[in-house]
Design a protein around this motif. Structure first.
Motif, short mmCIF file in Angstrom:
data_model
loop_
_atom_site.label_atom_id
_atom_site.label_comp_id
_atom_site.label_asym_id
_atom_site.label_seq_id
_atom_site.Cartn_x
_atom_site.Cartn_y
_atom_site.Cartn_z
N GLU A 5 -1.95 -0.89 -3.57
CA GLU A 5 -3.19 -0.15 -3.41
C GLU A 5 -2.84 1.27 -2.97
N LEU A 6 -3.50 2.26 -3.54
CA LEU A 6 -3.33 3.64 -3.12
C LEU A 6 -4.40 3.95 -2.08
N VAL A 7 -3.98 4.35 -0.89
CA VAL A 7 -4.91 4.69 0.18
C VAL A 7 -4.89 6.21 0.36
N CYS A 8 -5.98 6.86 -0.03
CA CYS A 8 -6.11 8.31 0.04
C CYS A 8 -6.71 8.66 1.41
N ALA A 9 -5.92 9.31 2.25
CA ALA A 9 -6.34 9.57 3.62
C ALA A 9 -6.52 11.06 3.87
N TRP A 10 -7.70 11.43 4.32
CA TRP A 10 -7.99 12.79 4.72
C TRP A 10 -8.04 12.84 6.23
N VAL A 11 -7.33 13.81 6.81
CA VAL A 11 -7.29 13.93 8.26
C VAL A 11 -8.08 15.17 8.68
N ARG A 25 0.84 -1.20 0.00
CA ARG A 25 0.00 0.00 0.00
C ARG A 25 0.87 1.24 0.00
N VAL A 26 0.35 2.28 -0.64
CA VAL A 26 0.95 3.61 -0.62
C VAL A 26 -0.10 4.53 -0.02
N VAL A 27 0.25 5.24 1.05
CA VAL A 27 -0.67 6.17 1.70
C VAL A 27 -0.37 7.57 1.18
N VAL A 28 -1.41 8.29 0.77
CA VAL A 28 -1.26 9.68 0.34
C VAL A 28 -2.21 10.55 1.15
N GLY A 29 -1.69 11.65 1.68
CA GLY A 29 -2.52 12.62 2.39
C GLY A 29 -3.27 13.46 1.38
N VAL A 30 -4.60 13.56 1.56
CA VAL A 30 -5.43 14.35 0.65
C VAL A 30 -6.27 15.33 1.45
N TYR A 31 -6.71 16.40 0.77
CA TYR A 31 -7.64 17.35 1.37
C TYR A 31 -8.32 18.13 0.25
N GLY A 48 -9.49 7.87 -12.21
CA GLY A 48 -10.25 7.00 -13.09
C GLY A 48 -9.46 6.41 -14.24
N GLY A 49 -8.49 7.13 -14.76
CA GLY A 49 -7.71 6.65 -15.89
C GLY A 49 -6.51 5.80 -15.50
N HIS A 50 -6.31 5.60 -14.22
CA HIS A 50 -5.17 4.83 -13.74
C HIS A 50 -5.59 3.41 -13.39
N ASP A 51 -4.78 2.47 -13.78
CA ASP A 51 -5.08 1.06 -13.54
C ASP A 51 -4.54 0.64 -12.18
N ILE A 52 -5.14 1.22 -11.13
CA ILE A 52 -4.72 0.89 -9.76
C ILE A 52 -5.97 0.70 -8.90
N GLU A 53 -5.78 -0.05 -7.84
CA GLU A 53 -6.83 -0.17 -6.83
C GLU A 53 -6.60 0.96 -5.84
N TRP A 54 -7.66 1.64 -5.44
CA TRP A 54 -7.51 2.72 -4.46
C TRP A 54 -8.72 2.75 -3.53
N SER A 55 -8.49 3.35 -2.37
CA SER A 55 -9.53 3.47 -1.36
C SER A 55 -9.35 4.79 -0.62
N THR A 56 -10.32 5.12 0.20
CA THR A 56 -10.24 6.34 1.00
C THR A 56 -10.36 5.99 2.47
N ARG A 57 -9.78 6.84 3.28
CA ARG A 57 -9.88 6.74 4.73
C ARG A 57 -10.06 8.14 5.30
N GLN A 58 -10.89 8.25 6.32
CA GLN A 58 -10.98 9.48 7.08
C GLN A 58 -10.32 9.23 8.42
N GLY A 88 -15.36 4.96 1.68
CA GLY A 88 -15.41 6.40 1.62
C GLY A 88 -16.22 7.06 2.72
N ALA A 89 -16.67 6.33 3.72
CA ALA A 89 -17.47 6.90 4.79
C ALA A 89 -16.71 8.02 5.48
N GLY A 90 -17.38 9.15 5.65
CA GLY A 90 -16.79 10.27 6.36
C GLY A 90 -15.98 11.21 5.49
N ILE A 91 -15.61 10.79 4.31
CA ILE A 91 -14.85 11.66 3.41
C ILE A 91 -15.82 12.61 2.71
#
Length: 157
Positions: free
Chosen positions: A33-39, A6-12, A74-84, A58-61
């Motif tokens: 997997e790309l995990v997009c995390a908003w804090v 997994r690769v974690v990326v901070g998003v906002y 959408g154009g990237h062939d990767i699995e991704w998810s979100t976390r709050q 995507g709950a809470g995001i």
């Protein structure tokens, strides 16, 4: 048992797309997997915050942030998810990365114009705090690089 990388990326909301897009490149290269995390720094962290919500729900995001992530990834062939997450952004991202055994954490630099206090809070010191407190690589994506000859507001004498 094979655990996916997994690769974690901070998003906002309002973040430059380049940070997430570069994190997507790393995720693709590592077959991760790309995990997009908003804090949310205004909420108190829960003891189990790194495990909730479940990946991909995507709950809470912010729904606009989720829609934006869907558009740009959408154009990237990767699995991704979100976390709050909640609490101190550097600590929350670090704990999530530790829990997920992430290959790396990706964050953006502070915009040289510093457009807002939330962006300054999230992007400004997060990279520095993570870089000094993590045992895994922290990748810092430059949002608006300036020349070495130019002054930047946070490096004044």
């Amino acid at each position: 048992m094979n655990i996916r990388a997994r690769v974690v990326v901070g998003v906002y909301p309002g973040q430059a797309d380049g940070v997430v897009l570069q994190a997507a490149v790393f995720a693709a290269r590592f077959d991760a997997e790309l995990v997009c995390a908003w804090v949310d720094p205004g909420r108190h962290p829960r003891a189990d915050h790194a495990e909730a919500p479940a990946p991909g729900d995507g709950a809470g995001i912010d729904p606009y942030l989720t829609a934006h992530l869907t558009r740009i990834l959408g154009g990237h062939d990767i699995e991704w998810s979100t976390r709050q997450l909640s609490g101190d952004p550097a600590r929350a991202l670090g704990q999530l990365a530790e829990t997920l055994r992430a290959a790396m954490i990706v964050v953006g630099t502070r915009d040289s114009a510093v457009r807002g206090s939330l962006q300054e809070f999230f992007a400004g010191s997060i990279a520095m705090h993570l870089a000094h407190r993590q045992s895994r690589p922290v990748v810092v994506v430059p949002l608006a690089p300036v020349s070495f000859d130019d002054d930047v507001p946070w490096e004044s004498d």
